[in-house]
Design a protein around this motif. Structure first.
Motif, short mmCIF file in Angstrom:
data_model
loop_
_atom_site.label_atom_id
_atom_site.label_comp_id
_atom_site.label_asym_id
_atom_site.label_seq_id
_atom_site.Cartn_x
_atom_site.Cartn_y
_atom_site.Cartn_z
N ILE A 30 0.82 -1.21 0.00
CA ILE A 30 0.00 0.00 0.00
C ILE A 30 0.86 1.26 0.00
CG2 ILE A 30 -0.17 0.18 2.52
CD1 ILE A 30 -2.98 0.82 -0.09
N GLN A 31 2.10 1.16 0.49
CA GLN A 31 2.98 2.33 0.50
C GLN A 31 3.35 2.76 -0.92
OE1 GLN A 31 3.47 -0.45 2.18
NE2 GLN A 31 3.76 0.02 4.37
N HIS A 32 3.35 1.82 -1.86
CA HIS A 32 3.64 2.13 -3.26
C HIS A 32 2.40 1.75 -4.08
CE1 HIS A 32 7.81 2.84 -2.20
NE2 HIS A 32 7.84 1.67 -1.59
N LEU A 33 1.49 2.68 -4.19
CA LEU A 33 0.17 2.39 -4.77
C LEU A 33 0.27 1.87 -6.19
CD1 LEU A 33 -2.83 2.52 -4.08
CD2 LEU A 33 -2.89 4.80 -5.10
N LEU A 34 1.13 2.48 -7.01
CA LEU A 34 1.29 2.05 -8.40
C LEU A 34 2.53 1.18 -8.61
CD1 LEU A 34 0.33 5.30 -10.38
CD2 LEU A 34 -1.13 3.40 -9.67
N GLY A 35 3.17 0.78 -7.54
CA GLY A 35 4.35 -0.05 -7.64
C GLY A 35 5.63 0.76 -7.72
N THR A 36 6.73 0.08 -8.00
CA THR A 36 8.04 0.72 -8.12
C THR A 36 8.68 0.31 -9.43
OG1 THR A 36 9.09 -1.11 -6.91
CG2 THR A 36 8.38 0.79 -5.62
N ASP A 37 9.71 1.07 -9.83
CA ASP A 37 10.38 0.78 -11.10
C ASP A 37 11.59 -0.11 -10.89
OD1 ASP A 37 12.28 2.43 -10.00
OD2 ASP A 37 12.05 4.05 -11.47
N GLN A 38 12.46 -0.15 -11.89
CA GLN A 38 13.55 -1.11 -11.88
C GLN A 38 14.61 -0.83 -10.83
OE1 GLN A 38 12.79 1.00 -14.21
NE2 GLN A 38 14.58 2.15 -14.91
N ILE A 39 14.65 0.36 -10.25
CA ILE A 39 15.61 0.64 -9.17
C ILE A 39 14.90 1.07 -7.89
CG2 ILE A 39 17.57 1.16 -10.68
CD1 ILE A 39 16.94 4.11 -10.39
N GLY A 40 13.62 0.75 -7.79
CA GLY A 40 12.91 0.95 -6.54
C GLY A 40 12.30 2.32 -6.32
N ARG A 41 12.23 3.15 -7.36
CA ARG A 41 11.61 4.47 -7.19
C ARG A 41 10.09 4.34 -7.26
NH1 ARG A 41 15.31 7.27 -11.75
NH2 ARG A 41 14.44 5.44 -12.82
N ASP A 42 9.40 5.12 -6.42
CA ASP A 42 7.95 5.06 -6.37
C ASP A 42 7.35 5.57 -7.66
OD1 ASP A 42 5.43 4.73 -4.72
OD2 ASP A 42 5.26 6.85 -5.26
N LEU A 43 6.52 4.75 -8.30
CA LEU A 43 6.00 5.08 -9.62
C LEU A 43 4.96 6.20 -9.55
CD1 LEU A 43 6.67 4.05 -12.42
CD2 LEU A 43 4.69 2.55 -12.29
N LEU A 44 4.14 6.22 -8.52
CA LEU A 44 3.13 7.27 -8.38
C LEU A 44 3.79 8.64 -8.25
CD1 LEU A 44 0.23 8.23 -8.03
CD2 LEU A 44 0.42 7.69 -5.59
N SER A 45 4.84 8.73 -7.45
CA SER A 45 5.54 10.00 -7.29
C SER A 45 6.16 10.46 -8.60
CB SER A 45 6.63 9.87 -6.22
OG SER A 45 6.07 9.48 -4.97
#
Length: 305
Positions: free
Chosen positions: A82-97
């Motif tokens: 839930i902390q990363h609503l849209l998931g993360t990318d290949q190096i762990g950056r929050d996709l929603l942000s």
């Protein structure tokens, strides 16, 4: 006499009420016919507010790396958080942000590039349409050359010389799009300059600049606004295309185009990295196009809405 006056007042009141009712119905019908444009305007307003308020709405920094949560799926999928609503990318950056901050970059480039291209195109179109055949031939020759020059080659040449950056993207996209404005404004100016009020202005001794900017240009505002609105969507797509090729906004700065380019490698296993930026580009450009169509219908006096 008093009875007659009272009846006249009653009739006037009834007529006024009927006119108001009829006017309200016409306004409602007109707004209903523009319902898709109004809905698109509401969606676009949400996108703009989200982009402007990115520092307060984004849950994380768009460049914050957390390699322990790389390729995290969206919250509703198995393994998502839930902390990363849209998931993360290949190096762990929050996709929603990154999506929220990427909207700021894409909209900024779209608006400023359109300002550059519309300024150049409108001024040259006015000059070509108002002044003599020599000026017209010269400007239209440049327009024809620009239209036959490949856009990608122009972008490669400018970025190779100046380097990839936000400002250079605005310059490339602004310079590439001005011929459209020039052609449309030239055609409209050729028609307007033959009207009686322009002839009267010349007879009164008005200068050329006053006739152009005080008499002709105000009659072209609706045309310019409609073209500019539609061109913002086109510029956002072109910016995404260049960023996808690595010629636009450079990482780690988030932009929907370079996010899409980074996610193409992971499409089979981590589709969300490319899917959400692609959806953002689609929704934004669709909303802008619907707004442009509604604005054209609203401003066109020949459209019976």
């Amino acid at each position: 006499m008093t009875a007659v006056r009272a009846s006249d007042v009653a009739l006037d009141g009834a007529r006024t009420a009927a006119e108001r009712s009829g006017g309200a119905r016409r306004s409602f019908r007109r707004l209903w016919r523009l319902k898709w444009g109004l809905a698109a305007a509401a969606v676009m307003l949400v996108i703009v507010i989200t982009a402007v308020a990115a520092p307060w709405l984004a849950p994380y920094s768009p460049i914050e790396v957390d390699i322990t949560h790389r390729l995290g799926p969206p919250a509703w999928m198995e393994g998502g958080k839930i902390q990363h609503l849209l998931g993360t990318d290949q190096i762990g950056r929050d996709l929603l942000s990154r999506m929220i901050y990427g909207g700021r970059v894409s909209l900024l480039i779209g608006v400023f590039a359109v300002l550059v291209s519309s300024t150049i195109g409108v001024l040259l179109g006015l000059a070509a349409g108002y002044f003599g055949p020599r000026v017209d031939w010269t400007i239209m020759t440049v327009v024809n050359v620009m239209l036959t020059f490949p856009f990608v080659l122009l972008a490669l040449a400018v970025i190779a010389v100046l380097g990839p950056s936000l400002v250079n993207m605005v310059i490339v996209l602004g310079v590439a799009d001005w011929p459209l404005y020039a052609r449309v404004i030239r055609a409209e100016t050729l028609a307007i300059r033959e009207r009686d009020f322009i002839t009267a202005g010349r007879a009164l001794g008005m200068s050329h600049l006053r006739i152009i900017f005080r008499q002709i240009l105000p009659n072209l505002v609706s045309v310019i606004v409609v073209i500019a609105t539609l061109q913002v969507a086109r510029v956002i797509i072109l910016e995404s295309f260049l960023s996808f090729l690595g010629l636009g906004v450079q990482p780690p700065t988030p932009a929907w185009g370079n996010m899409l380019g980074e996610g193409r490698v992971y499409m089979l296993n981590s589709w969300w990295i490319a899917a959400f930026p692609g959806a953002a580009i689609f929704v934004t450009t669709l909303a802008i196009n619907l707004m442009g169509n509604a604005l054209r219908d609203w401003l066109d006096p020949h459209m019976k809405l």
